[in-house]
Design a protein around this motif. Structure first.
Motif, PDB file in Angstrom:
ATOM      1  N   PRO A  11       6.225  -0.655  -1.263  1.00  0.00           N
ATOM      2  CA  PRO A  11       6.721   0.138  -2.542  1.00  0.00           C
ATOM      3  C   PRO A  11       6.239   0.052  -3.796  1.00  0.00           C
ATOM      4  CG  PRO A  11       8.533  -1.161  -1.107  1.00  0.00           C
ATOM      5  CD  PRO A  11       7.137  -1.396  -0.844  1.00  0.00           C
ATOM      6  N   ASP A  12       5.430  -1.415  -4.151  1.00  0.00           N
ATOM      7  CA  ASP A  12       4.711  -1.491  -5.369  1.00  0.00           C
ATOM      8  C   ASP A  12       3.040  -0.704  -5.209  1.00  0.00           C
ATOM      9  OD1 ASP A  12       3.009  -3.078  -3.726  1.00  0.00           O
ATOM     10  OD2 ASP A  12       3.632  -4.834  -4.834  1.00  0.00           O
ATOM     11  N   GLY A  13       2.910   0.032  -4.420  1.00  0.00           N
ATOM     12  CA  GLY A  13       1.553   0.602  -4.230  1.00  0.00           C
ATOM     13  C   GLY A  13       0.655  -0.360  -3.636  1.00  0.00           C
ATOM     14  N   SER A  14       0.873  -1.411  -3.183  1.00  0.00           N
ATOM     15  CA  SER A  14      -0.256  -2.366  -2.851  1.00  0.00           C
ATOM     16  C   SER A  14      -0.317  -2.021  -1.153  1.00  0.00           C
ATOM     17  CB  SER A  14       0.086  -3.651  -2.881  1.00  0.00           C
ATOM     18  OG  SER A  14       1.422  -4.364  -2.145  1.00  0.00           O
ATOM     19  N   LEU A  15      -1.538  -2.214  -0.742  1.00  0.00           N
ATOM     20  CA  LEU A  15      -1.533  -2.260   0.908  1.00  0.00           C
ATOM     21  C   LEU A  15      -1.490  -3.411   1.556  1.00  0.00           C
ATOM     22  CD1 LEU A  15      -4.787   0.466   1.130  1.00  0.00           C
ATOM     23  CD2 LEU A  15      -2.366   0.745   1.900  1.00  0.00           C
ATOM     24  N   GLU A  16      -0.786  -3.687   2.617  1.00  0.00           N
ATOM     25  CA  GLU A  16      -0.513  -4.952   3.232  1.00  0.00           C
ATOM     26  C   GLU A  16      -0.988  -4.965   4.681  1.00  0.00           C
ATOM     27  OE1 GLU A  16       3.315  -7.659   4.696  1.00  0.00           O
ATOM     28  OE2 GLU A  16       3.551  -5.931   3.671  1.00  0.00           O
TER      29      GLU A  16
END
Length: 146
Positions: free
Chosen positions: A114-119
């Protein structure tokens, strides 16, 4: 009744892009995980149907390639389905090793948070440098070394 072969009927039914390509999604035949998406040209689709292993078309290299031709991580085709618009191919396959040239079973090993980061949400199933070496061309889509 058509006098054409089933393969000819299929190939003439498909809606190819202006470049003569069609997107192909590869899904695990057993657990339904999406393994990868790549492009097929007419020859790649014919080779896939003829050999029972997936073949694709690399837009960057402008050449056909056999999935697993370099790595040994082939995909054995269980079925080929066409979507309702006849503009996408779905290949259900049994994957040997990893589908992704980065070493993962699926090319979809990252999740957008949701924060735009990739996991990274998966573990590698092979060491890419052991398979492809340190070649610079082993790092870009679509699977340039296969």
């Amino acid at each position: 009744m058509s006098s054409q072969s089933p393969e000819t009927d299929l190939l003439s039914t498909l809606k190819w892009t202006a470049d003569g390509l069609i997107p192909a999604i590869v899904q695990d035949a057993e657990n339904h995980e999406v393994l990868m998406m790549a492009w097929m040209d007419l020859e790649a689709l014919r080779q896939t149907l003829a050999t029972g292993q997936t073949h694709f078309y690399s837009r960057s290299r402008r050449a056909s390639w056999h999935k697993g031709g370099t790595s040994g991580h082939v995909q054995y085709v269980e079925s080929v389905q066409i979507d309702c618009d006849a503009d996408v191919v779905l290949v259900k396959a049994r994957q040997v090793g990893g589908a992704c040239h980065e070493g993962y079973r699926s090319c979809f090993f990252r999740r957008l948070n949701p924060d735009g980061s990739l996991e990274i949400i998966d573990s590698t199933v092979f060491e890419k440098t052991a398979v492809y070496g340190n070649r610079a061309d082993a790092h870009g889509p679509p699977h340039p070394v296969e």
